[in-house]
Design an enzyme around this catalytic site. Structure first.
Site, short mmCIF file in Angstrom:
data_model
loop_
_atom_site.label_atom_id
_atom_site.label_comp_id
_atom_site.label_asym_id
_atom_site.label_seq_id
_atom_site.Cartn_x
_atom_site.Cartn_y
_atom_site.Cartn_z
N GLU A 134 0.80 -1.23 0.00
CA GLU A 134 0.00 0.00 0.00
C GLU A 134 0.84 1.29 0.00
O GLU A 134 0.75 2.11 0.92
CB GLU A 134 -0.96 -0.04 1.19
CG GLU A 134 -1.89 -1.25 1.15
CD GLU A 134 -2.78 -1.40 2.37
OE1 GLU A 134 -2.83 -0.48 3.21
OE2 GLU A 134 -3.41 -2.47 2.52
N ASN A 185 2.27 -4.96 -3.24
CA ASN A 185 0.88 -5.33 -2.97
C ASN A 185 0.07 -4.07 -2.68
O ASN A 185 0.55 -3.15 -2.00
CB ASN A 185 0.87 -6.27 -1.74
CG ASN A 185 -0.44 -6.97 -1.51
OD1 ASN A 185 -0.99 -7.59 -2.41
ND2 ASN A 185 -0.96 -6.86 -0.28
N HIS A 198 -10.26 -6.40 -1.95
CA HIS A 198 -11.29 -6.28 -0.92
C HIS A 198 -12.45 -5.53 -1.58
O HIS A 198 -12.39 -4.31 -1.76
CB HIS A 198 -10.77 -5.49 0.30
CG HIS A 198 -9.68 -6.18 1.04
ND1 HIS A 198 -9.89 -7.34 1.75
CD2 HIS A 198 -8.37 -5.87 1.19
CE1 HIS A 198 -8.74 -7.72 2.30
NE2 HIS A 198 -7.80 -6.85 1.98
N GLU A 255 -5.84 -10.87 -1.37
CA GLU A 255 -6.61 -10.72 -0.12
C GLU A 255 -8.11 -10.72 -0.42
O GLU A 255 -8.87 -9.93 0.09
CB GLU A 255 -6.21 -9.42 0.60
CG GLU A 255 -4.72 -9.35 0.92
CD GLU A 255 -4.34 -8.09 1.65
OE1 GLU A 255 -5.24 -7.40 2.18
OE2 GLU A 255 -3.13 -7.77 1.71
N ASP A 293 -11.85 -10.78 -0.64
CA ASP A 293 -13.11 -10.95 0.07
C ASP A 293 -14.10 -9.98 -0.58
O ASP A 293 -13.71 -8.92 -1.07
CB ASP A 293 -13.00 -10.75 1.58
CG ASP A 293 -12.37 -9.43 2.02
OD1 ASP A 293 -11.85 -9.38 3.15
OD2 ASP A 293 -12.41 -8.45 1.26
O1 G3I Z 1 -2.85 -5.54 18.92
C1 G3I Z 1 -2.83 -6.91 19.23
C2 G3I Z 1 -1.46 -7.28 19.74
O2 G3I Z 1 -1.20 -6.65 20.98
C3 G3I Z 1 -1.40 -8.77 19.91
O3 G3I Z 1 -0.10 -9.15 20.33
C4 G3I Z 1 -1.72 -9.45 18.62
C5 G3I Z 1 -1.70 -10.97 18.80
O4 G3I Z 1 -2.53 -11.58 17.85
O5 G3I Z 1 -3.02 -9.05 18.16
C6 G3I Z 1 -3.12 -7.67 17.94
O6 G3I Z 1 -4.46 -7.48 17.58
C7 G3I Z 1 -4.84 -7.17 16.30
C8 G3I Z 1 -4.30 -8.04 15.15
O7 G3I Z 1 -5.04 -7.75 13.94
C9 G3I Z 1 -4.35 -9.53 15.40
O8 G3I Z 1 -5.72 -9.93 15.47
C10 G3I Z 1 -4.47 -5.75 15.90
O9 G3I Z 1 -4.84 -4.86 16.94
C11 G3I Z 1 -5.27 -5.41 14.64
O10 G3I Z 1 -4.95 -4.12 14.16
C12 G3I Z 1 -4.88 -6.39 13.52
O11 G3I Z 1 -5.75 -6.14 12.42
C13 G3I Z 1 -5.28 -6.62 11.16
C14 G3I Z 1 -5.01 -5.41 10.24
O12 G3I Z 1 -4.65 -5.86 8.91
C15 G3I Z 1 -3.88 -4.53 10.77
O13 G3I Z 1 -2.69 -5.29 10.81
C16 G3I Z 1 -6.39 -7.48 10.55
O14 G3I Z 1 -6.54 -8.67 11.31
C17 G3I Z 1 -6.06 -7.83 9.10
O15 G3I Z 1 -7.16 -8.49 8.47
C18 G3I Z 1 -5.72 -6.58 8.30
O16 G3I Z 1 -5.31 -7.00 7.01
C19 G3I Z 1 -4.96 -5.95 6.10
C20 G3I Z 1 -3.75 -6.41 5.29
O17 G3I Z 1 -2.67 -6.69 6.16
C21 G3I Z 1 -3.38 -5.36 4.26
N1 G3I Z 1 -4.53 -5.04 3.38
C22 G3I Z 1 -5.71 -4.60 4.13
C23 G3I Z 1 -6.13 -5.68 5.12
C24 G3I Z 1 -7.41 -5.28 5.85
O18 G3I Z 1 -7.18 -4.14 6.62
#
Ligand code: G3I
Length: 311
Positions: A139, A180, A218, A246, A248
């Site tokens: 991105e 990507n 997406h 990705e 969906d």
């Molecule tokens: O914050 C906790 C962290 O403290 C903990 O250690 C960790 C352990 O699993 O989890 C963290 O929680 C969340 C994480 O997902 C795991 O569930 C984060 O707060 C949350 O921000 C994160 O969200 C992900 C997001 O990207 C940001 O990374 C989503 O699951 C994921 O579906 C989303 O995917 C992105 C792609 O990478 C890029 N393209 C867009 C797509 C959708 O936003």
């Protein structure tokens, strides 16, 4: 052949994969479907900078190693995601304003991750598949095709992109290196700017530093009609392959899923599709029920229609 990835391979494609991580790998319903249907996994969070280098020079691969070890022991390919992204980025990186410091920080991060996983992944790939795809950068463009504002672009301009790709190539030349992004699913300024960016960087380097373009997809309902032309535009770039990384689609209409499948099947450079999760329950946007399996891990109509379209 049965299952999404086997059917897709019978059409000459590399794999149909899914996002996963230790949180979803702890669910038997997910694991059963991953083993039966999908040939590849993408870490949904565990390889991101927040998770892997929470403070400078301190690396944590616990979660990502669980994902990689599961993939290797289950014979799955891996789309590694992602070295350099403006989101899920620790504040210690976001606060850097010195050119040389940020250059070293990026080179060290990419080198550490590429080096760590290079040693670990022993997928015995029979049909000549490259064992690993890396989303080297994620991105980096705005919808109008200009470079997105981030600490990387503010301090280094566009040069952070070839920097990341060069380190990735030097450390693990065996991985396929992708750029990507999202909103690349119609003939938009961003889609055309992506092709220009890739061609410019590869020309400057005199080689295919960027080997693949990932189109996240997406999607909103009914907005799949431009996907074929978008994939054809992306395939015109100086890359060896493109991928849907990705996928969906809000409300998962069978017609929308069949349109995306058809678009990839018609573009030879489109080598794979990765769904952004198995079950609607675990989706980042669960309320839109965008995936191929429902909250009870049962296949939805879109799944049956996609399988039927490959039979
Ligand atoms: O914050 C906790 C962290 O403290 C903990 O250690 C960790 C352990 O699993 O989890 C963290 O929680 C969340 C994480 O997902 C795991 O569930 C984060 O707060 C949350 O921000 C994160 O969200 C992900 C997001 O990207 C940001 O990374 C989503 O699951 C994921 O579906 C989303 O995917 C992105 C792609 O990478 C890029 N393209 C867009 C797509 C959708 O936003």
């Amino acid at each position: 052949p049965t299952g999404l990835t086997a059917k897709f391979q019978s059409k000459g494609k590399k794999f149909w994969g899914s996002a996963a991580d230790p949180n979803t790998l702890s669910k038997p319903g997910v694991v059963d479907i991953l083993q039966r249907e999908f040939g590849q996994v993408t870490p949904e969070y565990s390889m991101k900078w927040d998770a892997t280098e929470p403070s400078r020079g301190v690396y944590n691969f616990d979660q990502s190693d669980q994902l990689v070890n599961w993939a290797v022991s289950n014979g799955k390919l891996i789309r590694a995601h992602t070295f350099v992204w403006h989101s899920s980025l620790p504040s210690w990186v976001q606060g850097i304003n010195d050119h040389d410091t940020l250059t070293n920080v990026i080179a060290n991060h990419v080198g550490a991750l590429a080096g760590h996983f290079k040693g670990k992944v022993y997928c015995n790939i029979s049909n000549g598949l490259s064992r690993f795809q890396w989303d080297v950068v994620n991105e980096v463009l705005n919808d109008d095709g200009t470079l997105r504002d981030s600490v990387f672009s503010r301090v280094l301009g566009e040069s952070f992109i070839p920097l990341a790709f060069k380190v990735a190539r030097d450390v693990d030349p065996g991985a396929v290196r992708y750029i990507n992004d999202y909103s690349l699913e119609w003939d938009s300024p961003k889609t055309r700017a992506m092709v220009d960016l890739v061609n410019r960087i590869n020309a400057n380097d005199g080689s295919q530093m960027i080997q693949g373009i990932g189109s996240q997809m997406h999607l909103e309902p009914g907005k799949t009609g431009g996907a074929l032309s978008a994939l054809q535009i992306l395939a015109g770039a100086n890359v060896q392959e493109i991928a849907i990384t990705e996928l969906d689609i809000e409300f998962a209409s069978p017609d929308d899923y069949k349109t995306i499948l058809s678009a990839c099947l018609q573009v030879s450079k489109c080598v794979s599709i990765t769904s952004w999760g198995v079950s609607d329950t675990d989706s980042w946007r669960a309320s839109f029920t965008p995936l191929l399996f429902d909250g009870n891990y049962n296949p939805k109509q879109a799944y049956h229609d996609v399988i039927g379209a490959m039979s």
